[in-house]
Design a protein around this motif. Sequence first.
Motif, PDB file in Angstrom:
ATOM      1  N   MET B 190       0.814  -1.205   0.000  1.00  0.00           N
ATOM      2  CA  MET B 190       0.000   0.000   0.000  1.00  0.00           C
ATOM      3  C   MET B 190       0.854   1.264   0.000  1.00  0.00           C
ATOM      4  O   MET B 190       0.616   2.176  -0.786  1.00  0.00           O
ATOM      5  CB  MET B 190      -0.881  -0.024   1.250  1.00  0.00           C
ATOM      6  N   SER B 191       1.850   1.315   0.873  1.00  0.00           N
ATOM      7  CA  SER B 191       2.575   2.585   0.957  1.00  0.00           C
ATOM      8  C   SER B 191       3.437   2.816  -0.283  1.00  0.00           C
ATOM      9  O   SER B 191       3.554   3.961  -0.737  1.00  0.00           O
ATOM     10  CB  SER B 191       3.393   2.703   2.251  1.00  0.00           C
ATOM     11  N   VAL B 192       4.010   1.740  -0.853  1.00  0.00           N
ATOM     12  CA  VAL B 192       4.786   1.946  -2.082  1.00  0.00           C
ATOM     13  C   VAL B 192       3.865   2.352  -3.226  1.00  0.00           C
ATOM     14  O   VAL B 192       4.150   3.295  -3.977  1.00  0.00           O
ATOM     15  CB  VAL B 192       5.597   0.683  -2.446  1.00  0.00           C
ATOM     16  N   ALA B 193       2.717   1.659  -3.332  1.00  0.00           N
ATOM     17  CA  ALA B 193       1.775   1.985  -4.412  1.00  0.00           C
ATOM     18  C   ALA B 193       1.307   3.436  -4.291  1.00  0.00           C
ATOM     19  O   ALA B 193       1.165   4.139  -5.290  1.00  0.00           O
ATOM     20  CB  ALA B 193       0.585   1.027  -4.361  1.00  0.00           C
ATOM     21  N   ARG B 194       1.092   3.878  -3.060  1.00  0.00           N
ATOM     22  CA  ARG B 194       0.639   5.255  -2.850  1.00  0.00           C
ATOM     23  C   ARG B 194       1.699   6.243  -3.336  1.00  0.00           C
ATOM     24  O   ARG B 194       1.407   7.214  -4.018  1.00  0.00           O
ATOM     25  CB  ARG B 194       0.358   5.470  -1.362  1.00  0.00           C
ATOM     26  N   GLU B 195       2.972   5.964  -2.989  1.00  0.00           N
ATOM     27  CA  GLU B 195       4.064   6.840  -3.434  1.00  0.00           C
ATOM     28  C   GLU B 195       4.111   6.899  -4.952  1.00  0.00           C
ATOM     29  O   GLU B 195       4.246   7.973  -5.549  1.00  0.00           O
ATOM     30  CB  GLU B 195       5.414   6.318  -2.918  1.00  0.00           C
ATOM     31  N   VAL B 196       4.001   5.713  -5.563  1.00  0.00           N
ATOM     32  CA  VAL B 196       4.106   5.637  -7.020  1.00  0.00           C
ATOM     33  C   VAL B 196       2.975   6.419  -7.678  1.00  0.00           C
ATOM     34  O   VAL B 196       3.187   7.190  -8.616  1.00  0.00           O
ATOM     35  CB  VAL B 196       4.078   4.155  -7.462  1.00  0.00           C
ATOM     36  N   LEU B 197       1.751   6.239  -7.160  1.00  0.00           N
ATOM     37  CA  LEU B 197       0.603   6.928  -7.751  1.00  0.00           C
ATOM     38  C   LEU B 197       0.690   8.431  -7.521  1.00  0.00           C
ATOM     39  O   LEU B 197       0.285   9.222  -8.364  1.00  0.00           O
ATOM     40  CB  LEU B 197      -0.698   6.369  -7.171  1.00  0.00           C
ATOM     41  N   ASN B 198       1.236   8.803  -6.369  1.00  0.00           N
ATOM     42  CA  ASN B 198       1.410  10.222  -6.087  1.00  0.00           C
ATOM     43  C   ASN B 198       2.350  10.881  -7.081  1.00  0.00           C
ATOM     44  O   ASN B 198       2.255  12.070  -7.365  1.00  0.00           O
ATOM     45  CB  ASN B 198       1.973  10.420  -4.676  1.00  0.00           C
ATOM     46  N   ALA B 199       3.315  10.072  -7.574  1.00  0.00           N
ATOM     47  CA  ALA B 199       4.334  10.624  -8.463  1.00  0.00           C
ATOM     48  C   ALA B 199       3.820  10.797  -9.891  1.00  0.00           C
ATOM     49  O   ALA B 199       4.500  11.380 -10.729  1.00  0.00           O
ATOM     50  CB  ALA B 199       5.566   9.715  -8.459  1.00  0.00           C
ATOM     51  N   VAL B 200       2.621  10.251 -10.174  1.00  0.00           N
ATOM     52  CA  VAL B 200       2.063  10.434 -11.522  1.00  0.00           C
ATOM     53  C   VAL B 200       1.728  11.919 -11.692  1.00  0.00           C
ATOM     54  O   VAL B 200       1.036  12.494 -10.860  1.00  0.00           O
ATOM     55  CB  VAL B 200       0.799   9.568 -11.694  1.00  0.00           C
ATOM     56  N   PRO B 201       2.218  12.553 -12.760  1.00  0.00           N
ATOM     57  CA  PRO B 201       1.996  13.992 -12.922  1.00  0.00           C
ATOM     58  C   PRO B 201       0.511  14.322 -13.034  1.00  0.00           C
ATOM     59  O   PRO B 201      -0.261  13.557 -13.626  1.00  0.00           O
ATOM     60  CB  PRO B 201       2.699  14.325 -14.241  1.00  0.00           C
ATOM     61  N   GLY B 202       0.125  15.450 -12.481  1.00  0.00           N
ATOM     62  CA  GLY B 202      -1.271  15.877 -12.530  1.00  0.00           C
ATOM     63  C   GLY B 202      -1.758  16.040 -13.963  1.00  0.00           C
ATOM     64  O   GLY B 202      -2.939  15.804 -14.262  1.00  0.00           O
ATOM     65  N   SER B 203      -0.834  16.389 -14.856  1.00  0.00           N
ATOM     66  CA  SER B 203      -1.237  16.615 -16.246  1.00  0.00           C
ATOM     67  C   SER B 203      -1.820  15.345 -16.857  1.00  0.00           C
ATOM     68  O   SER B 203      -2.716  15.410 -17.706  1.00  0.00           O
ATOM     69  CB  SER B 203      -0.017  17.066 -17.061  1.00  0.00           C
ATOM     70  N   GLN B 204      -1.357  14.204 -16.398  1.00  0.00           N
ATOM     71  CA  GLN B 204      -1.845  12.913 -16.891  1.00  0.00           C
ATOM     72  C   GLN B 204      -3.353  12.787 -16.615  1.00  0.00           C
ATOM     73  O   GLN B 204      -4.118  12.410 -17.484  1.00  0.00           O
ATOM     74  CB  GLN B 204      -1.054  11.810 -16.167  1.00  0.00           C
TER      75      GLN B 204
END
Lengths: 352, 322
Positions: B190-204
């Motif tokens: 969960m915590s790694v997935a959250r970090e990864v998803l957070n890093a997806v740029p808002g523009s996406q």
Amino acid sequence: MRVTRSLPALALLVVAACGGGDGGPGSVRRLTGAGATFPNPIYSAWFATYAQTHNIQINYQSIGSGGGIRQFTEGTVDFGATDGPMTDEQMAAVQGNVIHVPTVLGAVVLTYNLPSLAGKPLTLDAGIIAEIFLGSITKWNDPRLGALNPGVALPDRDLTVVHRSDGSGTTYVFVDYLSKVSPTWAEKVGRATAVNWPSGIGGKGNEGVTQQVRQLEGAIGYVEYVYAVSNGLAVAGVVNSTGAVVTPTLTSVTAAAASAVFAPDTDFRVSITNAPGAEAYPIASFTWLLVKQDNPDGGKALVLRDFLRWMITPEAQATASELQYAPLPEAVVGLVRDRIETLTSSGSPLAG
Amino acid sequence: MPSSPDQAADPSPRGTLVGWNRGDFYFKLGLTVAASMVPLLLLFLVWELWTGAKPALDAFGFGFLTGTTWDPVAEQFGAAPLIFGTVLSSLLALVMAVPLSFGVAIWLTEFAPHRLRGPVSFVIELLAAIPSVVYGLWGIFVLIPILRSTVFPWLEHVAGFLPFFRGPIYGPSMLSASIILAIMVMPYIMSVAREVLNAVPGSQREAALALGATRWEAVIGAVVPYARSGLIGAVILGLGRALGETMAVTMLIGNRHEIAASLFAPGYTMAAVIANEFAEAATTLHIAALAYVALALFVVTVVINSLARILIWRVERKTPSR
């Protein structure tokens, strides 16, 4: 980034801690031992009491009997401790330079979960115990169990065996008993600290077995006597070799050792399961300290000998009873007393 | 780095940055030593396991990996039920943990109210800090009674036609161990997935939404694919934890050397048998067999991790250029 020429921070600083030398023989104030977990409470109590009165620190690590034998063989400890005696092969690894010193007695008891018995005691005999653990008795209302327990309403319930999953001296004592009383067991399973169990589930430690027995109605397992007493578990009476039903108590466990016959030159590697005495509880065993017969380090040999002398005194053995360990019977104390006087250092007898 | 007031006191002129500098040399040396320690340690470990397992390797060869008997008295050892138990319990744990972890991670990054994101993440990370013996005890005292009295009978009732949900229910079982494993690996995934998803740029997200996608379509179509390799990495982290977990598993799995179809039946894992038997193993062959099990566990871990690496690599190659 700033660059400084002085970057000594990465130099490794090696601190060589020099131990204050032990001095000559006789000034030893520290012994180390390792081994069996079952007698750890009594050993800890003994070592603490002894430290107060004799200014000797004995550091004991309860890492298990197998580890105790290994460390003793490798010479990394001053003494070992084990619940199962060393095999001839293991004795050969130390050129036979070892004495098994019995310290206290332990027993293995059968505990079960049958609420419908409403506190009535359950009785088992050797044949039934073997068949239960072999997996050939699978129901509590089996006629063989009924014949031994007249007047006890045994339920029509599946019987679930719970055994130790970790290697253990408790297991050794239990399967040693089964190997003696059941030829089928001796042939199919045998004796060791861990065996290939024909049936049941494994719990880790006394607490693991107890927990599974408590939670599962119809379960039966074996645990160390001290553990059963301190947790108030239901404990089965066992028919001993004379046909008497014996419940495990300190007296009946000591009786098992008292009824065993020792040759004057015994090496104490004596199994007292299925002992011949009428009052003897049949699933009992010594637990031993492993001590070098001839210790090149005279100072340590002397300190250890003095401790052993103290250990067999009535007051030390009384501490054992308080902690629910069965004390050694008089006859065995006498034999041990004689034997520890034969300890030597580099071939010469110890002083005092 | 912003210049600090003591810059003037610095004796080294700027020019030495380019050339050879004694401090740099030691710094580099120190780092190199530290970095080479890890592979050396690994090599040492393998060598140590290999020499420890040598008697068992000689006695059983590769038959050890397919043998099903574990008899310390007769000195017959086979690790197939252990390998089976390790792999099955870890995979089952992932089957349960991954959807849940990803769901929570997506909720946290995309849907949760901003005020809640911090506290919820914090609580999840706290779960990862609980020692495994505590999970094991909780499993024995709380989880198993619930499973035995409620969940398992229900499973048997609705899915008993499958061989996986049949047979006597003891409580300690392959399924119980898998459930505790799932609970234990969830915080990591969960915590790694959250970090990864957070890093997806808002523009996406904005681009997807601007094209008329719903929130759901934006997450599934734009955010998750962007983070795909990172998400697989999160799963691998969880898998690594599950494969090596010892204490909680041995307390809940029932510890029987057996390959059973039923998930209600007790099983055993490689890590658990080492923890259980090493302290009291007395004969040379028994100790060697346990070292062999450790070696096998090492190989299984390496194989599974390599497969996962290949998977990531293929996913990354297939992902269209952004």
